[in-house]
Design an enzyme around this catalytic site. Structure first.
Site, short mmCIF file in Angstrom:
data_model
loop_
_atom_site.label_atom_id
_atom_site.label_comp_id
_atom_site.label_asym_id
_atom_site.label_seq_id
_atom_site.Cartn_x
_atom_site.Cartn_y
_atom_site.Cartn_z
CG ASP A 294 -32.62 33.81 12.52
OD1 ASP A 294 -31.56 33.20 12.27
OD2 ASP A 294 -33.02 33.98 13.69
C1 NOJ Z 1 -30.63 31.25 14.24
C2 NOJ Z 1 -30.58 32.32 15.29
O1 NOJ Z 1 -31.89 32.78 15.58
C3 NOJ Z 1 -29.73 33.50 14.90
O2 NOJ Z 1 -29.66 34.39 15.98
C4 NOJ Z 1 -28.37 33.03 14.47
O3 NOJ Z 1 -27.56 34.14 14.16
C5 NOJ Z 1 -28.54 32.12 13.27
N1 NOJ Z 1 -29.34 30.97 13.66
C6 NOJ Z 1 -27.21 31.67 12.70
O4 NOJ Z 1 -26.61 30.76 13.51
#
Ligand code: NOJ
Length: 760
Positions: A294
């Site tokens: 993430d």
């Molecule tokens: C953080 C989020 O937790 C995740 O779900 C998302 O895909 C990413 N950022 C990218 O934006």
């Protein structure tokens, strides 16, 4: 020179064979020819180029995490040098083509970029937020919505969505409950698979399909106290049976990628968890796609207190099986020195790169890196009439009728006057919800517009906003300000209510009140909305409360004040039209709650599939309950009314014992005793009465949606096999244990009939 020659040969001679990949469904079915190609590419790569494939940078079109400090000149240089394998938030056919050109024209090995983006509930045409859409329980509709989102995304040059989120979430305080399919592992599994199939289609190589991403692996929805990014503590049984079940299904469905999660579980951050990523996902499940971190989660191993610096963070993450670093800026500095110092085996990098290239091959990017970046298609497809029609259809299927007394709904078109009141009644932005990708601000059909579209000039509409909710500029990363004091619009609202036969009162949450980082300690209607209901209810009792929200709300008080409640979530582009369809009976509501609605926030986390405990009985003080509240939900999981009424006959089993061979049939006759045609979602739950690890008091294991004419009776039969009875047992495997089982069938998780059989 020699390398160049091999590469040219490989591209010219073998490219046609790459089509073979197109026929392979799901990332786990390996094609030997492609695997060979991948090996030969890897054999040409330097360590730096391998690290490049494992590195993902943010573009500048959208920011969905903490922005990084890298300047665009450096970024460009790194792209040219093949030091970046993927980008997120680069959008439009034009921009993706330009970025791809930088890599294809300058880098040594010309390995195409893969572009990712959060397409959570639509790209430009907005569908209901995932929790809302899940309330449809309509797998075909869910698949279609993902398919349309994929078509729009692919037409804008993007190859990969960071969806579906299949985190089982039981806590209404957690803002991201809005992004998943709610509290049930089985429902998350089947809905997750429907969405994956919608995004990926039958052929990832087609220009209208994109790679999906099962996220967040794992346990993110179990954050303590519903506080985003917070610690998770669960044992192996809960991990496997409740949290991982949907991910196992996603892996089996051949989802192209996984994303890990920010949280720790039992002291190990998921991003550095070998148990999750290597033992379970890539070991037990034999998963062949790749794992993206993430946003920044590899670097976050440092504040977690798990790594002392970036070097150690990189080592821990790559050893654990995190294949791509999303904006963490760790792999790019750590992996080369780690390999050079023999601190990690280069084979770890090869494995990660192999997985990433597999997805790029499957998408057909080696064949034509620009195939998705087609401006003409982009213009034709985005926000087309057909896409909007499909959005309206799934939106109305997602609405849940929670209460309908005095036969107030459907509203009669013969009404002379309707008051349409509330901060969200004419809000054209809130129905778009959070995680709205490229939706145009204020582009949704509001409830007021939807009602006007439905009744034309025939009914007098008295509109009054009454109060405002979210104040000022609102966006993904901006803190939200709610109007907590201004009641100056109340008088006008009261006047409108007084002079109308019926009131449609639209309240709930602001679009940016749920979503990432939007946890709350209270889940009542915020601001002055409850006071608005109070003053309106004093002058007109014929109120239809229309709720818009991304999480279960505590609506105990409004539930006592109004005769009808419609749960409409954030329904997307066509929200107002879909709501009007249900209000006036053009569509008979069929949605069912994918999550329990509590009586108060103190019950959270609240979920129907709880354990019995050693003290389940309420006839004494010393039992597992509350002294100041019932422990039951106000509106339970699976609940939803219809304008039809469905009567269930007796449930019957075709045998009292089951050996696991063949199938056990369980049947029930159901009659639509109402006066209009309608759809019922018949639900099947099981209970394993005694097991090597305790099992929940009920668990959803199947459901069927059946359409009935008025007065029609149909017999519904479920087929049970040993898989229906499986769980992750004390033997550390998925198995059905012999013993007594209950089967429960009914219209929601509470109103059920029970029959028993023995599994031998
Ligand atoms: C953080 C989020 O937790 C995740 O779900 C998302 O895909 C990413 N950022 C990218 O934006």
């Amino acid at each position: 020179m020699k390398n160049q020659l091999i590469l040219t040969l490989y591209i010219l001679m073998l490219a046609p064979m790459l089509n073979a990949v197109a026929q392979v469904q799901g990332i786990n079915n390996l094609d030997p020819v492609t695997e060979q190609k991948i090996d030969s590419i890897i054999s040409l790569m330097t360590v730096k180029e391998k690290v490049g494939q494992m590195t993902q940078y943010n573009g500048s079109f959208d920011v969905t995490g903490i922005p990084s400090d890298i300047d665009s000149k450096t970024k460009l240089e790194r792209l040219k040098n093949g030091e970046v394998g993927s980008m997120l938030n680069v959008l439009t056919a034009k921009a993706t083509r330009e970025a791809q050109e930088v890599v294809m024209q300058n880098s040594r090995l010309k390995i195409p970029l893969i572009f990712g983006y959060d397409v959570i509930h639509g790209y430009k045409t907005m569908f209901p937020v995932p929790l809302g859409e899940s309330a449809s329980w309509d797998l075909e509709a869910l698949k279609l919505s993902a398919q349309i989102a994929a078509e729009e995304t692919a037409a804008a040059g993007v190859h990969w969505t960071f969806a579906p989120m299949i985190d089982v979430s039981r806590d209404a305080r957690w803002g991201r409950i809005m992004e998943g399919a709610g509290e049930d592992p089985y429902l998350n599994s089947v809905i997750g698979v429907a969405r994956i199939n919608g995004f990926q289609g039958e052929d990832l190589n087609a220009v209208n399909t994109i790679a999906a991403c099962a996220k967040h692996f794992a346990g993110y929805g179990f954050a303590e106290a519903g506080r985003d990014y917070n610690t998770v503590n669960v044992g192996e049984s809960e991990l496997q049976n409740a949290i991982l079940l949907p991910f196992k299904a996603a892996s089996e469905a051949g989802v192209a990628t996984f994303m890990n999660s920010f949280n720790e579980i039992d002291g190990i951050p998921a991003t550095a968890s070998t148990h999750l990523q290597r033992d379970i996902l890539k070991g037990d499940w034999d998963y062949k796609g790749f794992m993206v971190s993430d946003w920044g989660s590899i670097a976050e191993l440092i504040p977690h207190g798990f790594a002392k610096d970036k070097l150690q963070a990189g080592k821990l993450a790559v050893v654990a099986g995190s294949d791509m670093d999303m904006e963490g800026r760790v792999y790019e500095m750590a992996l080369e020195p780690l390999v050079a110092d023999n601190q990690i085996d280069e084979e770890l990098l090869n494995d990660a790169v192999r997985r990433i290239l597999r997805v790029k091959f499957a998408l057909g990017l080696f064949e034509n890196p620009y195939k998705y970046s087609d401006e003409k298609r982009e213009k034709e497809i985005l926000l087309s009439k057909e896409n909007l029609e499909a959005s309206r259809d799934i939106a109305r299927k997602s609405i849940v009728l929670l209460k309908n007394e005095k036969g107030i709904l459907p509203l009669k078109k013969s009404l002379k006057s309707i008051a349409v009141i509330g901060p969200l009644a004419d809000d054209k932005d809130t129905p778009l919800g959070n995680w709205r990708a490229q939706a145009v601000k204020n582009s949704a059909v509001s409830v007021l517009e939807g009602i006007k579209n439905a009744v034309g000039n025939k009914v007098k509409i008295n509109y009054a906003k009454g109060a405002s909710l979210g104040m000022g500029e609102r966006s993904f990363l901006m803190p939200l300000t709610i109007n907590e004091t201004d009641t100056s619009g109340f008088a006008e609202a009261v006047e409108a209510a007084k002079k109308s036969e019926v009131v449609v009162l639209v309240v709930g949450e602001d679009a940016f009140q749920s979503g990432e980082g939007r946890s709350q300690t209270a889940i009542k209607l915020r601001g002055v909305q409850q006071e608005l209901i109070d003053v309106v209810a004093e002058v007109n009792s014929n109120i239809v409360l229309v709720l818009m929200n991304g999480r279960p709300l505590d609506i105990s008080r409004p539930n006592e004040q109004v005769p009808a409640i419609l749960e409409t979530w954030f329904l997307g582009s066509e929200a107002g039209n879909a709501i009007a369809d249900v209000l006036f009976g053009a569509y008979n509501p069929s949605g069912k709650l994918p999550v329990s609605f509590p009586r108060n926030v103190g019950q959270e986390p609240l979920y129907y599939n709880q354990k019995n405990t050693g003290r389940p009985s309420s006839d004494m003080v010393t039992y597992s309950g509350y002294q100041d509240s019932s422990r039951e939900a106000l509106f339970p999981f699976g609940f939803g009314l219809s304008y039809s009424t469905f009567e269930y006959g007796n449930v019957s089993l075709d045998a009292n014992t089951f050996s696991g061979e063949g199938l056990l049939n369980v049947s029930v006759a159901i009659t639509n005793t109402g006066t209009v045609a309608g759809k019922e979602t018949v639900q099947l739950y099981i209970r394993d009465l005694v097991a090597s690890r305790t099992r929940p008091v009920k668990e959803l294991r199947d459901f069927k949606q059946i359409q009935f004419e008025a007065g029609e009776t149909k017999t519904v039969t479920f087929k049970i096999d040993s898989k229906t009875l499986e769980f992750y047992s004390a033997n550390a495997k998925w198995e059905a244990e012999p013993g007594e089982f209950e089967i429960m069938i009914g219209t929601n998780s509470v109103d059920l009939q029970t029959v028993k059989f023995t599994y031998e």
